[in-house]
Enzyme design. Sequence first.
Site, short mmCIF file in Angstrom:
data_model
loop_
_atom_site.label_atom_id
_atom_site.label_comp_id
_atom_site.label_asym_id
_atom_site.label_seq_id
_atom_site.Cartn_x
_atom_site.Cartn_y
_atom_site.Cartn_z
N HIS A 113 35.14 31.00 88.00
CA HIS A 113 34.01 30.72 87.54
C HIS A 113 33.00 31.48 87.70
CE1 HIS A 113 35.56 26.21 87.97
NE2 HIS A 113 36.02 26.79 89.54
N SER A 165 20.69 55.03 75.05
CA SER A 165 19.61 54.33 74.56
C SER A 165 18.90 55.03 73.38
CB SER A 165 19.60 53.40 75.09
OG SER A 165 17.88 52.69 74.30
N LYS A 177 19.90 55.03 80.46
CA LYS A 177 20.44 54.01 79.61
C LYS A 177 22.52 54.86 79.17
CE LYS A 177 20.44 50.14 79.19
NZ LYS A 177 20.60 49.75 78.15
N GLU A 212 31.80 45.85 73.66
CA GLU A 212 31.08 45.36 73.56
C GLU A 212 31.76 44.64 71.96
OE1 GLU A 212 26.83 44.98 75.39
OE2 GLU A 212 27.00 47.11 73.95
#
Length: 464
Positions: free
Chosen positions: A157, A278, A284, A291
């Site tokens: 979980h 970024s 970043k 992804e």
Amino acid sequence: MSEKMWGGRFSQKSAKLLEEFNASLPFDKELYREDIEGSIAHAQMLGEVGILTPQEVEAIVTGLRQIGEEIERGEFQWDIADEDIHMAIEKRLTQLIGETGKKLHTARSRNDQVALDFRRWVLRQNRRFQTLLLNLIEILTQLGEREKETILPGMTHLQHAQPITFGYQMMAYASMFKRDYLRFKESYRRNNLNPLGCAALAGTPHPIDRHSTTQKLGFTAPTTNCLDSVSDRDFALEHLFNIATLFMHMSRLAEELIIWSSQEFGFITISDQYATGSSIMPQKKNPDVPELIRGKTGRAYGNLLALLTTMKGLPLAYNKDLQEDKEVVFDSTRHGLISLQILIELLSTMEINRENMYRACKRGHLTATDLADYLVNRGVPFREAHHITGRAVAEAEKRGVDLSDLPLEILRQIDPRIGEDLDLSLEKSVQSRKSFGGTAPGQVARQVAEFRKFLSRERKKGGE
Ligand code: ARG
């Protein structure tokens, strides 16, 4: 008058829009190699059975080889009016060698031709998936070996559950990708059958030898029912399913890589080579690679469902609907192969932040089950042991420490059956889970050894 190869019964030229709508040439050029190889085998077989003279075979084979070179050098004149790769190559052959070129299509139809070309293309790509999957399993096995004592929180979980090792988790992914590998391999074996010679749908009156083309093209046997063979696309569906399932596994690993590389976790650091920045936030470092793998999984599922739906309700045998089989397969194949390649590179260059993993284990009372198991060994029924451990956890929470750091005197106040020999350390916990397939380093080492054997066996066999 129509100038098409099939134009004999037509009195008007094709509409421009028909040509654009009907043509598969813009994408089925991809099959040029398989088409040429298939035609060479077909011509040679026609020679063997006396349908073509040796001179005719020679002219056709030489012409086809030249066309292959023209395509590879980028000199081939593509014309959408040719409709598809099969007719584009046949037309060029006739330009090159004259009338003899028109004999190549004897005892053949585009229906068995496309079934052959597409099947061989899929089988070829299948091999590339097999090779890359072995490389992926290899890197995961290396990580399994190297990190078999690196402790991190195992989760259910997405909540801290029990301590496990990073090597153990890598071997879990190796197990998934091994199933994927075997699925590709089994598909290869099941589908390595030759549809050439099935002609339009009913076979042919010419005395062809399908066993000869089967052998020339490296198939195990000819397909046994021509009506099925020209309309069967199960091999493509299996390929799409194999890729979709592979993507599902890659996407799960990608998701973990994304979570692990976040500031909250910090378990891994993706190499600068495989991360992106970024345009506005200078600090970043983004995990675009995992992804994108996770994102591409959507198209892999979509492609499978698209072809399944196209196939539904098609009467026998060939229907033009089947031309819709190719782009989805090309798409899934391209994205699957590049995703596998980059995933391998990312895994081989990422840093493992062992201290962060260890520190994370100090939150969430990961060894609570170990305390309960200890009490069970002292004769306490599991349910009662569970309850006592719950009280110990509550006490640890109250003091703001992890259960493993609660002083022994406190634990003994909760239950006097707890003795000096209690060891709630993470190391002890991991070591103790030595049941077959468990996380104990010895068990992980056994899995690693088995995977090494599997890898060398498969590599020796060279895939199939
Ligand atoms: N371009 C067609 C395809 O991709 C080739 C087969 C065409 N056969 C036919 N009878 N129209 O499916």
